[in-house]
Design an enzyme around this catalytic site. Sequence first.
Site, mmCIF file in Angstrom:
data_model
loop_
_atom_site.group_PDB
_atom_site.id
_atom_site.type_symbol
_atom_site.label_atom_id
_atom_site.label_comp_id
_atom_site.label_asym_id
_atom_site.label_seq_id
_atom_site.Cartn_x
_atom_site.Cartn_y
_atom_site.Cartn_z
ATOM 1 N N GLU A 9 33.178 60.085 19.120
ATOM 2 C CA GLU A 9 34.984 59.523 19.373
ATOM 3 C C GLU A 9 34.474 57.979 19.100
ATOM 4 O OE1 GLU A 9 36.246 62.155 22.687
ATOM 5 O OE2 GLU A 9 34.332 61.961 22.304
ATOM 6 N N ASP A 82 34.793 64.969 22.171
ATOM 7 C CA ASP A 82 34.717 65.404 23.967
ATOM 8 C C ASP A 82 34.666 67.337 23.819
ATOM 9 O OD1 ASP A 82 33.561 63.118 25.099
ATOM 10 O OD2 ASP A 82 34.639 62.619 25.839
ATOM 11 N N ASP A 84 36.912 68.846 25.912
ATOM 12 C CA ASP A 84 38.384 69.358 26.079
ATOM 13 C C ASP A 84 39.659 69.364 26.537
ATOM 14 O OD1 ASP A 84 38.667 66.573 26.230
ATOM 15 O OD2 ASP A 84 37.782 65.770 28.075
ATOM 16 N N GLU A 86 41.878 66.389 25.915
ATOM 17 C CA GLU A 86 42.498 65.510 25.136
ATOM 18 C C GLU A 86 40.782 65.717 23.933
ATOM 19 O OE1 GLU A 86 43.933 62.515 25.235
ATOM 20 O OE2 GLU A 86 44.662 64.132 26.666
ATOM 21 N N TYR A 301 28.532 66.761 30.267
ATOM 22 C CA TYR A 301 30.238 66.220 30.305
ATOM 23 C C TYR A 301 30.600 65.854 32.097
ATOM 24 C CZ TYR A 301 34.635 65.358 28.851
ATOM 25 O OH TYR A 301 35.947 65.026 27.906
ATOM 26 N N ARG A 303 34.027 65.061 32.976
ATOM 27 C CA ARG A 303 35.141 65.878 33.437
ATOM 28 C C ARG A 303 35.298 67.069 33.157
ATOM 29 N NH1 ARG A 303 35.586 61.478 29.728
ATOM 30 N NH2 ARG A 303 36.101 59.343 30.352
ATOM 31 N N HIS A 347 32.797 73.694 31.216
ATOM 32 C CA HIS A 347 31.913 73.328 31.600
ATOM 33 C C HIS A 347 31.071 73.382 32.809
ATOM 34 C CE1 HIS A 347 34.611 71.111 27.948
ATOM 35 N NE2 HIS A 347 35.030 70.587 29.274
#
Length: 702
Positions: A9, A82, A84, A86, A301, A303, A347
């Site tokens: 990203e 990432d 997750d 998103e 990570y 989140r 995670h």
Amino acid sequence: MSKTLVIVESPAKAKTISRFLGKKFVVKSSMGHVRDLPKSQFGVDVEKGFEPKYITIRGKGEILKELKAAAHKSKRILLAPDPDREGEAIAWHLQKILQIDENEPCRIEFNEITKKAIQKAIEHPRTIDYNRVNAQQARRILDRLVGYNLSPLLWRKIKKGLSAGRVQSVAVRLICDREREIEEFVPEEYWSLTAILEDPSKPVTFKAKLIQRNGEKIDIRNEEQMKRVLRELEGAEYVVVDLKERTKKRNPSAPFITSTLQQEAYRKLNFTARKTMQIAQQLYEGISLGKKEGPVGLITYIRTDSTRISSEAVDEVRKFIREKFGKHYLPDNPRIYVGKKGAQDAHEAIRPTSVFREPEGIKKYLTQDQFKLYKLIWDRFVACQMSSAQIQISTVDIRAGNFLFRATGSSIVFPGFMKIYVESGEEETDRGDEKLPELKVGAQLRLIKLEDKRHFTQPPPRYTEASLVKALEEKGIGRPSTYAPILETILARGYVVREQRHFYPTELGMVVVDLLKQYFPDIIDVEFTANMEDRLDKIEEGQLPWRQVVGEFYRPFQELLQKADREIEQIEIEEEVSEEVCEKCGRNLVVKFGRYGKFLACPGFPECRYTKPLLETIGVDCPQCEGTIVLRRNKKGRKFYGCSNYPECNYVSWWKPTNKECPECGTRLVEKYQRNGVLWVCPEEECFYQQQAEKNNSDQES
């Protein structure tokens, strides 16, 4: 055509990862999402099963052109956003744009940006997880259905510029409901009695509180009852009748998850949720540690709502604790932390990528804020695998006539994890600094004085950022990545304001919440919103089809919309009219709420666009002239205090001035907010005077 293209990203992440990969890899950045629903139109075809219409995000055309060119030259493409929902959605959009076969194992993910983790991920690519993508799509479409239908209704019935959302509206409701609890709260009077005592053989004073009369708990409700107690105690002898000692074990807190990191960074470092996430993102994506190590991700990570720690990380931290602190600070077995119900366990918890990178050792490579946050994460992680603290609790019961007083004290027998970390808040009272003198049963004590105090029960405290994030998490509202944006949105819309770290609802916020409660009870219902989060989780787990979940929400929602549009009449919010007059048209200016707080504006908008700052006085005279101190805000919205006679008078202070003078140098004292209350502090650098200010109990942090 011999190279592998890796797409992440952010440029910072790309820079860090490219260092770990050889010349056979090219690392590019998508700069976040590349496609989304259009802003200018609804973008969801309800009649075709809520089919979304995705378009290229404005400004991303050149980036996509560059990615397509790089893909054309590469023999293999790996998508590494990432790990997750998103990130999975970004990978899916890139797969579509770059025309990668849906059966191609092109997706890689890693929990930390280290050489070992990156190489392992590249060795084990997988296909896109469509369940995860569908969960993200469902959330995005649900938010669009609510936002693009409910917001226009608010515009028509109240005023333009308002918004409503599945999660943000619940957050505003929590703040409004708390404010009503405070308004409706009826304080009740009660009294306490403390004896200041000493053992004649050891002239050290200590305090004991009155707890019983004739063997039953005593409850003193008014001054007359207190006077009767004091009369009964006249001439009483104070004798030690019981001594107890016990050792209390205190265990360390779990390693950080997103919400607890935001809460603790707010309490310990005074970081907003947004600031915490921005700095944590920098630490995750990579910081250059000089020529020897180069860019490296310092934390895992950010989140996550899982407290799980990998076995490799546990082994490493246990080795570190043994070498650094000795075997007494290491429990026999690793500590395992159980996450809350519904936590996503994909995670790990937030931890350092290597515990051997001690904060002080890399401090020179970090900004001040990066160092503070990294140290907080490092300390908490190391502490979570250390031995329990042992605290000796002493209790002394003292008889005085028909009354019983009790004194308690504590001392640390073994610090354990507290050697490096103690969680903020009430738990810090266990530091062991209230040691009692050695006493014996039967010892007669000397009464120095009796302190009787009048108290009133306090209403529940207003929310701070930390306590609101905690409430949202405990109630299952939103997800780790959403807390910071939620807080920003409700402030920007003028639904709430933040004063001295606490959230207060505005009249606009109250009106919107009341309207939503009446006509859209599910949208603003805490339990309903939490259940929707559970259904999104079930989509991710493959247990529910996303179109079914969206459809079951939308059909009754649409009926409520039509009913509300028919029944709700225009709502006029009476604006506060000031005595100041518009310099352009002569109307009395009204108080408005903006992004940075209150300001004055002409009610003739849009014909007349005159505005001016609202000078909020704080009841303090300027120490340099005959003006008064007013609250102001800079361009970033940060509060400061200045003189009303500016620019003639240039007095300015980041801290709230008081009318009290320093008894040592005569400078005007200012208020500083600490975890333990408010201090009056002398701002002169050479003067270190400070004292505890009077407490405002109604604004304590929850």
